[in-house]
Design a protein around this motif. Sequence first.
Motif, mmCIF file in Angstrom:
data_model
loop_
_atom_site.group_PDB
_atom_site.id
_atom_site.type_symbol
_atom_site.label_atom_id
_atom_site.label_comp_id
_atom_site.label_asym_id
_atom_site.label_seq_id
_atom_site.Cartn_x
_atom_site.Cartn_y
_atom_site.Cartn_z
ATOM 1 N N UNK A 247 0.849 -1.196 0.000
ATOM 2 C CA UNK A 247 0.000 0.000 0.000
ATOM 3 C C UNK A 247 0.883 1.244 0.000
ATOM 4 N N UNK A 248 0.659 2.108 -0.959
ATOM 5 C CA UNK A 248 1.359 3.388 -1.005
ATOM 6 C C UNK A 248 0.381 4.498 -0.608
ATOM 7 N N UNK A 249 0.873 5.451 0.172
ATOM 8 C CA UNK A 249 0.061 6.570 0.641
ATOM 9 C C UNK A 249 0.789 7.866 0.302
ATOM 10 N N UNK A 250 0.088 8.824 -0.307
ATOM 11 C CA UNK A 250 0.742 10.075 -0.686
ATOM 12 C C UNK A 250 0.601 11.136 0.405
ATOM 13 N N UNK A 251 1.072 12.346 0.117
ATOM 14 C CA UNK A 251 1.070 13.428 1.102
ATOM 15 C C UNK A 251 -0.338 13.815 1.542
ATOM 16 N N UNK A 252 -1.315 13.563 0.706
ATOM 17 C CA UNK A 252 -2.695 13.915 1.041
ATOM 18 C C UNK A 252 -3.396 12.823 1.855
ATOM 19 N N UNK A 253 -2.732 11.701 2.018
ATOM 20 C CA UNK A 253 -3.357 10.589 2.728
ATOM 21 C C UNK A 253 -4.129 9.650 1.822
ATOM 22 N N UNK A 254 -4.072 9.890 0.507
ATOM 23 C CA UNK A 254 -4.739 9.003 -0.443
ATOM 24 C C UNK A 254 -3.909 7.742 -0.628
ATOM 25 N N UNK A 255 -4.557 6.598 -0.668
ATOM 26 C CA UNK A 255 -3.856 5.322 -0.731
ATOM 27 C C UNK A 255 -4.188 4.560 -2.004
ATOM 28 N N UNK A 256 -3.194 3.844 -2.512
ATOM 29 C CA UNK A 256 -3.377 2.907 -3.614
ATOM 30 C C UNK A 256 -2.637 1.622 -3.254
ATOM 31 N N UNK A 257 -2.971 0.549 -3.946
ATOM 32 C CA UNK A 257 -2.264 -0.712 -3.773
ATOM 33 C C UNK A 257 -1.291 -0.891 -4.930
ATOM 34 N N UNK A 258 -0.148 -1.495 -4.654
ATOM 35 C CA UNK A 258 0.861 -1.676 -5.694
ATOM 36 C C UNK A 258 1.436 -3.086 -5.647
ATOM 37 N N UNK A 259 1.896 -3.541 -6.806
ATOM 38 C CA UNK A 259 2.692 -4.762 -6.953
ATOM 39 C C UNK A 259 4.032 -4.354 -7.555
ATOM 40 N N UNK A 260 5.119 -4.816 -6.943
ATOM 41 C CA UNK A 260 6.463 -4.473 -7.417
ATOM 42 C C UNK A 260 6.949 -5.477 -8.470
ATOM 43 N N UNK A 261 7.626 -4.949 -9.474
ATOM 44 C CA UNK A 261 8.266 -5.770 -10.498
ATOM 45 C C UNK A 261 9.685 -5.235 -10.710
ATOM 46 N N UNK A 262 10.648 -6.130 -10.842
ATOM 47 C CA UNK A 262 12.029 -5.754 -11.161
ATOM 48 C C UNK A 262 12.350 -6.306 -12.556
ATOM 49 N N UNK A 263 12.541 -5.406 -13.503
ATOM 50 C CA UNK A 263 12.814 -5.798 -14.885
ATOM 51 C C UNK A 263 14.316 -5.667 -15.136
ATOM 52 N N UNK A 264 15.010 -6.786 -15.459
ATOM 53 C CA UNK A 264 16.472 -6.729 -15.617
ATOM 54 C C UNK A 264 16.894 -6.029 -16.900
ATOM 55 N N UNK A 265 17.985 -5.249 -16.794
ATOM 56 C CA UNK A 265 18.572 -4.667 -18.000
ATOM 57 C C UNK A 265 19.356 -5.733 -18.756
#
Length: 584
Positions: A247-265
């Motif tokens: 869960x990411x939360x911004x300065x306003x307190x608004x939240x979103x859900x995220x999935x992380x991906x690592x893409x190799x160079x």
Amino acid sequence: MAAFIQSTLEKVPGVDPRPVQRSQFFSGLNDGPAHTAARIAGLVSTSQAQDNSPYYTSNFGQLLPDSGHPLNIGGIPFQGDPLLLEKQQAFDRSKIQERIVHPCGWSAFGKFTVTQDVSDLTRASFLKGVGTSTPAYCRLSTVTYGREYPDAARNPRGFAVKFYTDEGNYDLVGLNWPVFFVRDPFQGPDNIRSQQRNPQNFLLDYNAWFDFLANVPESQHAGMMLFSDHATPDGNHFSAYGCHTFRWVNDKGDAVFVKYHWKPHHEPRQFDFDTAVMTCGTDTDYSKRQLYETIKNGGSYKWTMMVQVMTPQEAAEVTFDPFDVTKVWPRAQFPMREVGELELNRNVEDYHRDVEQAAFSPGSLVPGIELSPDTLLNWRAFFYRDAQYQRLGSANIHQIPVNCPFLSKFHSPDNYWGTMRIDGDVAKKPTYFPNSYQSMNPGSRAPTFSPSSTEAPWQAADNVVSRQSHWQHEGEPSEYDQPRELYTRVMTPEQRDHLHRNTARLLKHAEPIVQKNYLIQQYAISPAYAQSIYDLLPQDKRGGYTMEEVEEGSKTAHLVGKNLDFKSRSGRSFMGMPVPTAQQ
């Protein structure tokens, strides 16, 4: 004159009375963990990293007269030789407890640089501003077998990144595929045990591998990855994922859900079955060597961090469970968004200090990054840290340089003493709270607290304490939708062929009842999947069952191992929704 200078220096606070000591590396004892961490992370290079002492000594500074002649009586070692005793005692304790999970690891330091603005999504300071650079450390690993098992062998690959931010350390742990085997904390130990050595004979236990998968329908997604070539990458040439939903939360307190991906160079590459076996036989340290020598020769490894983003409203409407770690988010529906670049370009200085004692926890968070309603993630936030405390023998593992939050703007733990505590942790402040000193004069005798760093509230599924499940797909045929998509649409014919052959070469070691029950799960995904594996099994290894029985069992495959008394009755439609404020 020398005596006068020595006497004068001893009376001056903060001046080292022994310049000859400071002129040596002195085993790093002159440096605190933050200073050491800054050096090994590449921020400073003022200290020597090479031992330049002219003499060997004991741990406590006693000169060693020789390396091969203990005190003895007529050739019999004498127990009155403290140098011999210390050497043997230190050797006996030279290996710390092996990790229960991810024991075989290799690491490098580097940096993470923001390449795209995501300040609309999170207030995490290290992710604000294109060009912002943060020192980082990454530990790659195999997951289930011992630390000296071949690191090119069939296994999931761990990918753990520690960001040394100005708001404290942030740990992001994950794998080289986007899903995990289980979603329930109770089954976590069972999953790992099923892939470890048999406790009766210490042999690799493929019967247990397949038997666990045969009885846990939601494991088929990760199980398919385990028997595909994804489980035998060419060293460090793989993509990586945070797996869980965060869960990411911004300065306003608004939240979103995220999935992380690592893409190799660097190009993702995989070994087939035979190449992996040959590599394990010729170089058991293949992956370690690849990373170390690449960096030693001036190269580096780079991954781009991407995130998928989902609003709470979307989470309540999607047809799959967004907090189920055995499921992925369709990229067409939730496209990838670039965040930054991780570059690994500095080898560790000391494997024991910098790799063996590195400790990660999903509970190491920073403001703006929080846990989602993912049940397994919330439990991991506790037990990862607890496992490291047990393994390293102390709750003060932040004193180890690789774990030190050396770039944090503030550091004043509310935890005191214990083994490995070598700093002045009390520093004249009260060891209890509330106290009169903090409230009367904040900042002078005791730190205060930061309410602005509190987490943003979200709704739980209900207010009932019970063992009732909230998993949307539990006991439902939809459990197989995503594995079926992976098998029929995403995989190429060649990848499917490798999957069939890899699986059959290992499934032949399982007992017939396990083979049958495992094939039932695969038949529920696709009849062609199960049939192809069955056809590749040696004739003398598939007795006692028929494919007709497999087909019949697949009709209720989604119910295997499930107690319907605990099955979800309402799903998780309200899980993770924002809490209305008084103004709303």
